[in-house]
Design a protein around this motif. Structure first.
Motif, short mmCIF file in Angstrom:
data_model
loop_
_atom_site.label_atom_id
_atom_site.label_comp_id
_atom_site.label_asym_id
_atom_site.label_seq_id
_atom_site.Cartn_x
_atom_site.Cartn_y
_atom_site.Cartn_z
N LEU A 141 -0.13 7.29 35.17
CA LEU A 141 0.24 8.34 36.10
C LEU A 141 1.17 7.84 37.20
O LEU A 141 1.03 6.72 37.67
CB LEU A 141 -1.01 8.93 36.75
CG LEU A 141 -1.97 9.61 35.77
CD1 LEU A 141 -3.23 10.02 36.50
CD2 LEU A 141 -1.30 10.82 35.15
N PRO A 142 2.11 8.68 37.62
CA PRO A 142 2.97 8.29 38.74
C PRO A 142 2.18 8.29 40.04
O PRO A 142 1.18 8.98 40.18
CB PRO A 142 4.03 9.40 38.75
CG PRO A 142 3.35 10.58 38.15
CD PRO A 142 2.42 10.01 37.11
N GLY A 143 2.64 7.53 41.02
CA GLY A 143 1.95 7.48 42.29
C GLY A 143 2.29 8.65 43.18
O GLY A 143 1.58 8.94 44.12
N THR A 197 -3.14 14.94 35.43
CA THR A 197 -3.16 14.82 36.89
C THR A 197 -4.06 15.90 37.47
O THR A 197 -4.37 16.89 36.81
CB THR A 197 -1.75 15.01 37.47
OG1 THR A 197 -1.25 16.29 37.05
CG2 THR A 197 -0.81 13.92 36.99
N SER A 248 -1.62 12.59 41.90
CA SER A 248 -2.01 11.43 41.12
C SER A 248 -3.50 11.18 41.26
O SER A 248 -4.15 11.64 42.20
CB SER A 248 -1.22 10.19 41.57
OG SER A 248 -1.47 9.92 42.93
#
Length: 265
Positions: free
Chosen positions: A23-25, A47, A99
């Protein structure tokens, strides 16, 4: 509960697995003006999500519970939560993606959330083109900090038993249905006590309270679309606007007028 029309777009979305390592921050947000009634089939995201509307109202179903989302009342969905939804024509729907981590008070269950004026401003700020990294990070941190569970929510638990399905379907198609408990018991060929026990066992509510909640949920969608209060009262089975207003407030804690604006009372 949704009254399904004939001119509806049914959309399928993927079921995404919970995968924290991928997952992206950062947190993103998006919006869409719905130009045709849409029924969203069961789906899930990797998410966390915050769902609400900029105008109009829709519903989100998780298991046997259906929640209403409006400009004032959003819904926090934890990552991996399977849900479906209904969005009426003309609704401007919004979603913010979070996130994993940093939101312990909301991370494990669906939570109705107050969309306060401050939260609205912070969410809008994230949509400003060219927002620098520092400003974005500060806005994201403030959003997580100001998220608060709603004191009251617009949630309906749908009975699953075969006995109650005729009642569920009748009110799904016509929320203004005025059949009494006695009339339903006669039609179902059981006693009123049997119907009452079944509703309490499956929903925690009496028949009349459950029906009032279904009507209130449907009324919010109509009110958010701009329908006059008197017309909403008639469409949801009440003989007068005053009777509708009293019943609506008992369920929601708000006046019908609250849901016809974006600023609250």
């Amino acid at each position: 509960m949704n009254r399904i029309g004939t001119d509806m777009d049914v959309q399928a979305l993927p079921h995404l697995e919970f995968a924290p390592g991928d997952l992206p921050g950062m947190m993103g947000s998006m919006g869409e003006l719905v130009e045709r009634e849409i029924a969203w089939e069961s789906n899930s995201r990797a998410t966390h999500e915050l769902l609400w509307t900029a105008s109009g109202a829709g519903t989100v179903t998780i298991g046997e519970e259906t929640y209403t989302v409006t400009p004032q009342l959003g819904l926090w969905l934890p990552a991996g939560a399977c849900h479906s939804g209904f969005t009426p024509l003309g609704t401007c729907q919004r979603v913010a993606l979070f996130s994993i981590g940093g939101t312990p008070q909301f991370s494990d269950r669906p939570v109705p959330v107050e969309i306060t004026p401050l939260l609205q401003l912070l969410l809008k700020r994230l949509q400003v083109p060219g927002l620098d990294e520092r400003s974005r990070s500060l806005s994201e941190a403030m959003i997580v900090d100001v998220l608060q569970p709603a004191e009251r929510d617009l949630r309906v638990r749908i009975p699953a038993s075969e006995l109650l399905q005729p009642i569920v379907e009748a009110l799904r198609q016509e929320p203004g249905n005025r059949f009494s408990l006695e009339q339903w018991a006669e039609q179902l060929e059981v006693s009123t006590k049997t119907v009452t026990r079944s509703f309490r066992a499956e929903t925690g509510l009496s028949f009349s309270r459950w029906r009032a909640t279904v009507r209130a949920q449907h009324a919010v969608v109509l009110l958010a679309a701009g329908m006059e209060i008197e017309d909403v009262a008639f469409r949801t089975g009440y003989h007068s606007a005053s009777a509708f207003g009293a019943a609506f407030r008992r369920v929601t804690g708000k006046t019908p007028g609250f849901f016809r604006s974006t600023g609250g009372e």
